[in-house]
Design a protein around this motif. Structure first.
Motif, PDB file in Angstrom:
ATOM      1  N   ARG A 112     -88.638 128.261   6.667  1.00 25.55           N
ATOM      2  CA  ARG A 112     -89.751 129.195   6.613  1.00 25.55           C
ATOM      3  C   ARG A 112     -90.712 128.939   7.766  1.00 25.55           C
ATOM      4  N   LEU A 113     -91.344 130.013   8.229  1.00 27.86           N
ATOM      5  CA  LEU A 113     -92.237 129.945   9.386  1.00 27.86           C
ATOM      6  C   LEU A 113     -93.696 129.866   8.929  1.00 27.86           C
ATOM      7  N   TYR A 114     -94.464 128.980   9.598  1.00 29.31           N
ATOM      8  CA  TYR A 114     -95.875 128.786   9.261  1.00 29.31           C
ATOM      9  C   TYR A 114     -96.681 128.634  10.546  1.00 29.31           C
ATOM     10  N   ASN A 115     -97.961 128.919  10.414  1.00 30.26           N
ATOM     11  CA  ASN A 115     -98.922 128.494  11.437  1.00 30.26           C
ATOM     12  C   ASN A 115     -99.276 127.039  11.179  1.00 30.26           C
ATOM     13  N   LYS A 116     -99.314 126.231  12.217  1.00 27.64           N
ATOM     14  CA  LYS A 116     -99.568 124.810  12.043  1.00 27.64           C
ATOM     15  C   LYS A 116    -100.953 124.556  11.460  1.00 27.64           C
ATOM     16  N   ASP A 117    -101.931 125.374  11.835  1.00 27.66           N
ATOM     17  CA  ASP A 117    -103.282 125.209  11.300  1.00 27.66           C
ATOM     18  C   ASP A 117    -103.300 125.433   9.789  1.00 27.66           C
ATOM     19  N   ALA A 118    -102.551 126.411   9.317  1.00 30.50           N
ATOM     20  CA  ALA A 118    -102.508 126.701   7.883  1.00 30.50           C
ATOM     21  C   ALA A 118    -101.881 125.545   7.104  1.00 30.50           C
ATOM     22  N   VAL A 119    -100.846 124.912   7.681  1.00 29.07           N
ATOM     23  CA  VAL A 119    -100.196 123.773   7.011  1.00 29.07           C
ATOM     24  C   VAL A 119    -101.145 122.580   6.944  1.00 29.07           C
ATOM     25  N   ILE A 120    -101.877 122.336   8.018  1.00 26.76           N
ATOM     26  CA  ILE A 120    -102.820 121.207   8.035  1.00 26.76           C
ATOM     27  C   ILE A 120    -103.937 121.438   7.015  1.00 26.76           C
ATOM     28  N   GLU A 121    -104.465 122.643   6.944  1.00 24.50           N
ATOM     29  CA  GLU A 121    -105.501 122.947   5.957  1.00 24.50           C
ATOM     30  C   GLU A 121    -104.962 122.801   4.533  1.00 24.50           C
ATOM     31  N   PHE A 122    -103.725 123.202   4.322  1.00 26.31           N
ATOM     32  CA  PHE A 122    -103.112 123.070   2.999  1.00 26.31           C
ATOM     33  C   PHE A 122    -102.969 121.608   2.596  1.00 26.31           C
ATOM     34  N   LEU A 123    -102.596 120.747   3.542  1.00 22.45           N
ATOM     35  CA  LEU A 123    -102.425 119.326   3.233  1.00 22.45           C
ATOM     36  C   LEU A 123    -103.758 118.618   3.047  1.00 22.45           C
ATOM     37  N   LEU A 124    -104.783 119.053   3.766  1.00 27.59           N
ATOM     38  CA  LEU A 124    -106.097 118.416   3.655  1.00 27.59           C
ATOM     39  C   LEU A 124    -106.857 118.859   2.409  1.00 27.59           C
ATOM     40  N   ASP A 125    -106.503 119.976   1.846  1.00 26.74           N
ATOM     41  CA  ASP A 125    -107.191 120.484   0.657  1.00 26.74           C
ATOM     42  C   ASP A 125    -106.682 119.722  -0.569  1.00 26.74           C
ATOM     43  N   LYS A 126    -107.485 118.785  -1.052  1.00 26.56           N
ATOM     44  CA  LYS A 126    -107.114 117.963  -2.204  1.00 26.56           C
ATOM     45  C   LYS A 126    -107.982 118.264  -3.424  1.00 26.56           C
ATOM     46  N   SER A 127    -108.525 119.450  -3.499  1.00 26.41           N
ATOM     47  CA  SER A 127    -109.384 119.835  -4.618  1.00 26.41           C
ATOM     48  C   SER A 127    -108.541 120.062  -5.866  1.00 26.41           C
ATOM     49  N   ALA A 128    -109.193 119.929  -7.032  1.00 20.89           N
ATOM     50  CA  ALA A 128    -108.474 120.116  -8.299  1.00 20.89           C
ATOM     51  C   ALA A 128    -108.148 121.580  -8.553  1.00 20.89           C
ATOM     52  N   ASP A 129    -108.915 122.480  -7.958  1.00 26.87           N
ATOM     53  CA  ASP A 129    -108.689 123.909  -8.160  1.00 26.87           C
ATOM     54  C   ASP A 129    -107.645 124.477  -7.198  1.00 26.87           C
ATOM     55  N   LYS A 130    -106.923 123.618  -6.566  1.00 23.81           N
ATOM     56  CA  LYS A 130    -105.930 124.067  -5.587  1.00 23.81           C
ATOM     57  C   LYS A 130    -104.778 124.771  -6.295  1.00 23.81           C
ATOM     58  N   THR A 131    -104.545 126.000  -5.922  1.00 24.88           N
ATOM     59  CA  THR A 131    -103.484 126.785  -6.553  1.00 24.88           C
ATOM     60  C   THR A 131    -102.128 126.379  -5.972  1.00 24.88           C
ATOM     61  N   PRO A 132    -101.131 126.163  -6.818  1.00 23.51           N
ATOM     62  CA  PRO A 132     -99.811 125.784  -6.294  1.00 23.51           C
ATOM     63  C   PRO A 132     -99.164 126.931  -5.526  1.00 23.51           C
ATOM     64  N   MET A 133     -98.719 126.630  -4.335  1.00 22.62           N
ATOM     65  CA  MET A 133     -98.070 127.624  -3.481  1.00 22.62           C
ATOM     66  C   MET A 133     -96.576 127.349  -3.465  1.00 22.62           C
ATOM     67  N   GLU A 134     -95.804 128.329  -3.881  1.00 24.26           N
ATOM     68  CA  GLU A 134     -94.353 128.171  -3.898  1.00 24.26           C
ATOM     69  C   GLU A 134     -93.788 128.023  -2.493  1.00 24.26           C
TER      70      GLU A 134
END
Length: 303
Positions: A55-77
């Motif tokens: 799957r193709l991603y923007n690198k910035d989006a992946v980094i933001e996803f990994l840095l977001d450690k909040s409890a309200d983080k919605t699971p992304m398939e």
């Protein structure tokens, strides 16, 4: 009011049948998968990365996803299998010289040709628009069309010369069968890496324990030697006190010490005998002189 004037309703007007399955527009699906990020749904822009499932991603989006450690983080398939930045590979894409870009379609009065893509295969020249199957190599991140890899078979990358194996080839935006195969490879690869890490840790702990064990006995031996030496000194003292009989039951260093003490005792006895002999000889000389003087006086008195 209805049903008057001899009108007869038909069956499809009275009975509701199953709904028709809505067909997905293939062109829209291709645009969504090849032109937009699978995580943020934004347009793909460099740096572009791909996961182990293709799957193709923007690198910035992946980094933001990994840095977001909040409890309200919605699971992304689309990114549930991405645990770190090491699970994605930055792609080395070849630009399409015929692609004009989005500058001419700002006003919205231009027809967007879906067939033209921003990137192409550097070997064959096919455009990466979803009509052709494309792959990338995990080792270097170079992107090629599947036709180029099949027609020009080699174990080295056509662009950068990095060697690769068949397991390192990952299909971009493949079908369900391709995703299942890639998922199995990903699980096997991660399991293998975990086992290698565990084996390395076990080897490191074993080497550290061996070093400690080799250092420990040496220290213990030195301590025992000191104890032995101290005990040997005590045994020497005991042996010198009880060395009249001349029988020694202490082996090793104590026998040497005992022989040394015997020599010292013998030397002292010889010296004492020498002093005694000198003293006796001196006293005997005095006595002989006195006897001689007495004899002389006696003979003179007699005459």
């Amino acid at each position: 009011m209805g049903c008057d004037g001899g009108t007869i309703p038909k069956r499809h007007e009275l009975v509701k049948g199953p709904r028709k399955v809505e067909k997905v527009d293939k062109n829209a699906e291709l645009v969504a998968r090849w032109y937009y990020c699978a995580l943020s749904q934004e347009k793909l822009c460099r740096p572009i990365v791909a996961c182990e499932l293709g799957r193709l991603y923007n690198k910035d989006a992946v980094i933001e996803f990994l840095l977001d450690k909040s409890a309200d983080k919605t699971p992304m398939e689309a990114a549930s299998h991405i645990k770190s930045i090491k699970n994605v590979t930055e792609l080395n894409l070849a630009d399409n010289p015929a692609w004009s870009g989005d500058k001419e379609s700002i006003k919205g009065d231009k027809y967007d040709d879906i067939q033209s893509a921003r990137f192409i295969c550097p070997v064959v020249g096919l455009e990466m628009n979803g009509r052709h199957r494309f792959c990338f190599l995990r080792n270097c991140g170079c992107v090629f069309s599947e036709r180029a890899l099949k027609e020009i078979k080699s174990e080295v990358c056509h662009k950068c010369g990095v060697p690769f194996q068949e397991e390192d080839v990952i299909v971009l935006n493949g079908n369900k069968e391709d995703v299942e195969v890639l998922k199995k490879r990903m699980e096997d690869r991660r399991l293998k890496s975990k086992l290698e890490k565990k084996s390395k840790k076990c080897k490191a702990t074993e080497s550290a324990s061996q070093q400690d064990s080799t250092a420990g006995p040496s220290k213990a031996k030195s301590g025992k030697d000191c104890i032995k030496s101290s005990s040997g000194e005590k045994r020497q003292i005991i042996f010198t006190k009880s060395s009249d009989n001349g029988n020694s039951s202490v082996p090793g260093k104590v026998n040497k010490a005992a022989s040394a003490t015997k020599r010292s005792i013998a030397d002292s006895e010889e010296k004492s005998e020498a002093y005694k002999s000198i003293f006796t000889s001196h006293s005997s000389a005095k006595r002989s002189k006195e006897e001689c003087s007495n004899w002389v006086t006696h003979t003179a008195y007699c005459f």
